[in-house]
Write a protein that holds these residues in place. Structure first.
Motif, PDB file in Angstrom:
ATOM      1  N   GLY A  58       0.836  -1.196   0.000  1.00 34.02           N
ATOM      2  CA  GLY A  58       0.000   0.000   0.000  1.00 34.02           C
ATOM      3  C   GLY A  58       0.876   1.253   0.000  1.00 34.02           C
ATOM      4  N   GLY A  59       0.213   2.401   0.226  1.00 40.14           N
ATOM      5  CA  GLY A  59       0.995   3.649   0.304  1.00 40.14           C
ATOM      6  C   GLY A  59       1.306   4.248  -1.045  1.00 40.14           C
ATOM      7  N   SER A 114       0.701  -0.300  -4.919  1.00 45.53           N
ATOM      8  CA  SER A 114      -0.631  -0.190  -5.491  1.00 45.53           C
ATOM      9  C   SER A 114      -0.909  -1.461  -6.264  1.00 45.53           C
ATOM     10  N   SER A 115      -2.196  -1.773  -6.411  1.00 42.22           N
ATOM     11  CA  SER A 115      -2.541  -2.941  -7.220  1.00 42.22           C
ATOM     12  C   SER A 115      -2.401  -2.612  -8.709  1.00 42.22           C
ATOM     13  N   PRO A 136       4.261  -5.568  -8.758  1.00 45.76           N
ATOM     14  CA  PRO A 136       2.839  -5.452  -9.104  1.00 45.76           C
ATOM     15  C   PRO A 136       1.926  -6.200  -8.130  1.00 45.76           C
ATOM     16  N   ASP A 137       2.469  -7.190  -7.431  1.00 49.19           N
ATOM     17  CA  ASP A 137       1.626  -7.947  -6.496  1.00 49.19           C
ATOM     18  C   ASP A 137       2.500  -8.639  -5.451  1.00 49.19           C
ATOM     19  N   LEU A 138       1.843  -9.156  -4.440  1.00 54.18           N
ATOM     20  CA  LEU A 138       2.589  -9.718  -3.315  1.00 54.18           C
ATOM     21  C   LEU A 138       3.421 -10.948  -3.675  1.00 54.18           C
ATOM     22  N   ALA A 176       4.974   5.319  -7.315  1.00 55.72           N
ATOM     23  CA  ALA A 176       5.246   5.491  -5.884  1.00 55.72           C
ATOM     24  C   ALA A 176       6.715   5.223  -5.574  1.00 55.72           C
ATOM     25  N   ALA A 177       7.261   4.224  -6.208  1.00 56.18           N
ATOM     26  CA  ALA A 177       8.678   3.915  -5.975  1.00 56.18           C
ATOM     27  C   ALA A 177       9.541   5.129  -6.245  1.00 56.18           C
TER      28      ALA A 177
END
Lengths: 366, 366, 366, 366
Positions: free
Chosen positions: B5-6, B34-35, B56-58, B43-44
């Protein structure tokens, strides 16, 4: 003015004297300061009034004063609560207007009786809900009435004190924790009722429902010393009323915060010469006793320029000033009278009974 | 540390980054911000981390980071509430400790599931109940535990805000008023739970019963935005918890006042570097961040000399500092963990259901 | 960033590190933290940087870092004052920009030399006049510049501290009261210069004359610890600058009040997230970090929503953020630089000499 | 009590009446309220005294009152400064004690003449240095005298006002800026002298030297409206006295801070019911009007329980209460009298002349 109560050791008697006389419209000249004639005379000395006019009982006072050209033209009742009704009844019967300390009486039934007597007598009765006498409290009322915060949504009124955190000692404490003299309410009758009155005064909204949680925190105490009460106002606004006499270190921390759809306003009694107003445009203003923006209710009730702090005695004096106006036949729309006094008793009675019954939300009669 | 998140426009993500890195014990190096992969990469850039490590995902993040010698050794979850559990579940499954924003999850059931997962995994989990990170809050806890105010009698904890007084707009507001993302609680889950946590933290007493009155004041709002809750603590002490997001003009006015048989203590978040202590002998003390009298919990969590104000970010950093200690295998008894997180969810769930049912006093499960 | 000074026990070294790194635009990676190599390495451990990059002296650092692809691109000087010039001289000679703590140097002659070196080198130099980094200080500057108070008439700037009220002990105190390390000014160089800088920054007016009364109140102290200075500004406005380190109980009480023909504005560092503005129409406004009315200088330098207090470290970080912008070739008009640093030294030198000579009013060179 | 001055539109006349009568030891019964007989009678109506006793001039009043059994037994002088001496001279000649507003007279020569008259007459003279009447100011004096802060080192006394920031208008402003009526001092005579008196009262130390910088900031003003004065006390302590009437937005912001070798104490008039005390052990205490620790000077001069704010009128009344005690032949060591009045005039005269001559440090005669 003749005083009933306020004998040696009293706190509120001298306060009434200061307040009544501050503007020189009223003079304390007589009194039944105590049911003990010696103590009554001793009080007369302390008040520096003619010892002849320190009477042993009400009938004597009323008769003697009636016989004088300069006799008293109203009485001020400053006894413990259980003597409010008998004193007021006697005064009204003698044709004298009445100013009484709060709460109006010891019980709701007494208050209702008194309301009837007042109506019948057609004489003025004032109640010293002192805090409504602060100029900035009156200014808050005026601003809210004028739409400064928009429709009311939320009220938080708090009255923390700490002086009864230990088992009572001293004259002031003693009667306040004794049901025979204080009535059914302890903390709620002593200070909670002030908070209630203030919340209705400032917002112009009536409380219609409440949920009360009262307790006697100090072991062995017969009356409540800590009150948490949830409120609903007539327009649907929500409220919280907190009053306590066991919050160690708190002095007389009455505070009120009101929020509407578009603004907010807050004030605290211990720094009474300003309040904070949050405006719809996001600005935060400190409104001060000096400000040119004050309306007539506030500006007409200050006695010194801004920055010269006025306090409790001056607020109290504003109540007497209104009462003096009423005695002269003038209008004094902000003077707390029989309606406010009766309403306070309805509040106390409703809250005490609801709390005892753990009744949840109950209606507060109009 | 990897963040979940964030993304762009987030408030709390950057706060976690500041806080985690302040003491240089932790570094943000990766994240699924973000998803939306583009937003995650954006964001990075804002966080100034290697764009390669904006995933992109966990599953991708966990796999890629595991493969690196300098891979992340825990995750920080800063999503809206409904993503806390899935994120934590995945992280724990990947063998990674978890720091999560509050409330622990969106629902109590989720919290209970998470508690089970944590127990099974045997991995640390911290919850950012930020306000317990303030040095002077920790000092209050220490003093009350040491008997400074005597047996607890009364707690008043208030959390007034005004930013949701109008129908929500903007990213921060939007998800907080949406049950699908925030969970069952609105104001109570966003800030009421902070007040609850603070009251138990400072007093060392558990809440055992409550009476909740929650409402959605703003028309059309699905979740509560104004909460009035009466409390009882395990030792019999009485409490009041007020939280609101419609009190126009209030910013982040968390305050707590605690009274015992012999003293009182009070603190407010907006001026966090001091508190007021009323002593049994009648003295009133202002305890300041500089004071030589502070115990190790407070003194060890300030970074500047007295008079150089520390604030919210530094308090937040103290939570991360405790978490870093736990990761090193040290003891950090003040770190809010799964127990405090679960307890907060129990509180939210109980209060929301009790209020909806107008249930009066209800028990709060241990 | 390479640090010069800031070894074990230092106060301001860690503050520079926090501040530089808060926005992740700068990273501390190397340093000569002490002239003692062991202590320098020990500091590296505390700062959690690569021990290889804790150097024993400046030449070694400059050579080694130049050889690295990821070598430092500026230095931060946090030594006692007498080492500012030698450190800056060496750094500039090595082609490195400089951020230095205040005062610029130990003496005015050194400052003048440094100004020449900076001009020659054509490299950026910043000075951490920290208090100008507070968002609301910047907002005051913006509002006064925009005419909010009308033509400036009066400034009162005070900087009370009490920590040197006893003969000094401890590393922080020791060098500040030693002329060989602090320079000609004691209190005036440590904090008086902050007050001076703040007064010119906020008002946008230069001080042109002053009358200084400095004293060493604590017996045996070689440098001043209490300063009273009267000021005249270029436009004729009058000023008072008070700084003291012997006012027992005061922490870091920097305050400024500015009055113009039509308004006034005041701020205090210990509660930095608001200021008071008196408007021409008589209203008093509390301007808060949250307010929508804030201009870009302030709004662009806060990191959290209103009510989440920011403090000293965040203000300090704003100075570094400006410096980072300058390093990137951007404009940062509020960054204190060589001009402000030199001006501060002119102030210290003028005041110290005028006070010693009991010279009355003297000119302050431009 | 007979009043001299205080006619329609006066500010300080009504204040003297409130203050004199608050404790019912004194009653206003007569006066020469204005040199205009019609205005004098109008004032009598406002004060609610017998219109017969509103006299056109002093000889008439003194003769008529002497002839009454209930004639006045002292006068209170509330005129502009230039009428203090003639009024006092006449009253003393008529055998009447005098209470006078401050400053004692318009000029030092007048003050010296008055001191001689008082000595010859052997009658009491009081001066209303109001701020020494605040209970907590008296408590500060008592504590400092008892060694609470150790040997005095530093005093900062400030008196900011803003009401004369524009060219004067209105009765109150007009005479204060007119040398013929105010005397040689403007701001310094109106409020600076209060600050001076307060500094000597609280510390128990005499000012022995001063450096004065006075100015008329508002264009066209004949008298000073802004004063910055450096002080030295008899024991070597340093001081700063600031007084201004052009600081827009300030109301009546008298403040004093005193620091000794081991502690500090500070108070501000606008929140007069508490002060801050920094103790030698590092603790900071808020001393409140309610506190059990108060000594008799303070405890004996409050009229309400703690938390019921007292203000300016009550402080003023304490001066009158002391004066009434002196009239009864009792001791009232804190009453400001001819010595304090004369000392204030010496201060004004010395500062005005020193500033005009740009004389630097000058001695203040004993």
């Amino acid at each position: 003015m003749g005083m009933i109560g306020g004998g040696p050791g009293a706190f509120i008697g001298p306060v009434h004297r200061f307040a009544a006389e501050l503007d020189r419209e009223i003079e304390l000249v007589a009194g039944v300061f105590s049911s003990d004639p010696d103590r009554s005379r001793a009080a007369a000395g302390q008040y520096r009034i003619d010892p002849e006019r320190a009477y042993p009982d009400l009938p004597t006072m009323f008769a003697a004063e009636k016989a004088r050209a300069d006799g008293i033209d109203f009485v001020s009742i400053v006894t413990p609560n259980h003597n409010h009704l008998p004193s007021a009844r006697a005064a009204l019967a003698a044709g004298l207007p009445v100013m009484t300390d709060k709460p109006l009486t010891a019980t709701l039934a007494e208050a209702q009786e008194l309301a009837g007597l007042v109506a019948t007598a057609g004489l003025p009765l004032g109640v010293t809900f002192t805090y409504t006498g602060y100029p900035l409290v009156r200014e808050m009322k005026a601003r809210i009435a004028a739409g400064a915060i928009g429709p009311l949504r939320k009220v938080v009124v708090e009255y923390p004190q700490g002086w009864l955190s230990q088992p009572a000692e001293g004259k002031q404490a003693e009667w306040r924790v004794d049901p025979a003299r204080a009535g059914a309410g302890g903390c709620i009758g002593d200070i909670g009722v002030h908070a209630f009155n203030l919340s209705e005064f400032v917002t112009g909204q009536k409380v219609t429902r409440l949920l009360a949680d009262l307790a006697a925190v100090v072991p062995g105490r017969a009356l409540d010393d800590d009150c948490s009460i949830l409120l609903r106002f007539a327009n649907g606004a929500r409220g919280v009323l907190l009053a306590s006499q066991i919050e160690v270190g708190e002095l007389n921390g009455l505070r009120i915060r009101c929020y509407g759809e578009f603004g907010g306003i807050s004030w605290k009694q211990e720094e009474p010469n300003s309040f904070t107003q949050h405006h719809a445009d996001g600005r935060t203003e400190i409104v001060r006793a000096a400000d040119a923006s004050l309306g007539p209710w506030a500006a007409g009730r200050t006695r010194t320029p801004g920055g010269h702090p006025e306090g409790y005695l001056e607020a109290f004096a504003n109540i007497y000033r209104d009462f003096a106006a009423v005695l002269r036949g003038e209008d004094a729309p902000l003077l707390p009278g029989i309606a406010e006094g009766l309403r306070g008793m309805t509040f106390i009675d409703t809250a005490v009974r609801a709390s005892a019954a753990n009744a949840g939300w109950v209606d507060l009669a109009d």
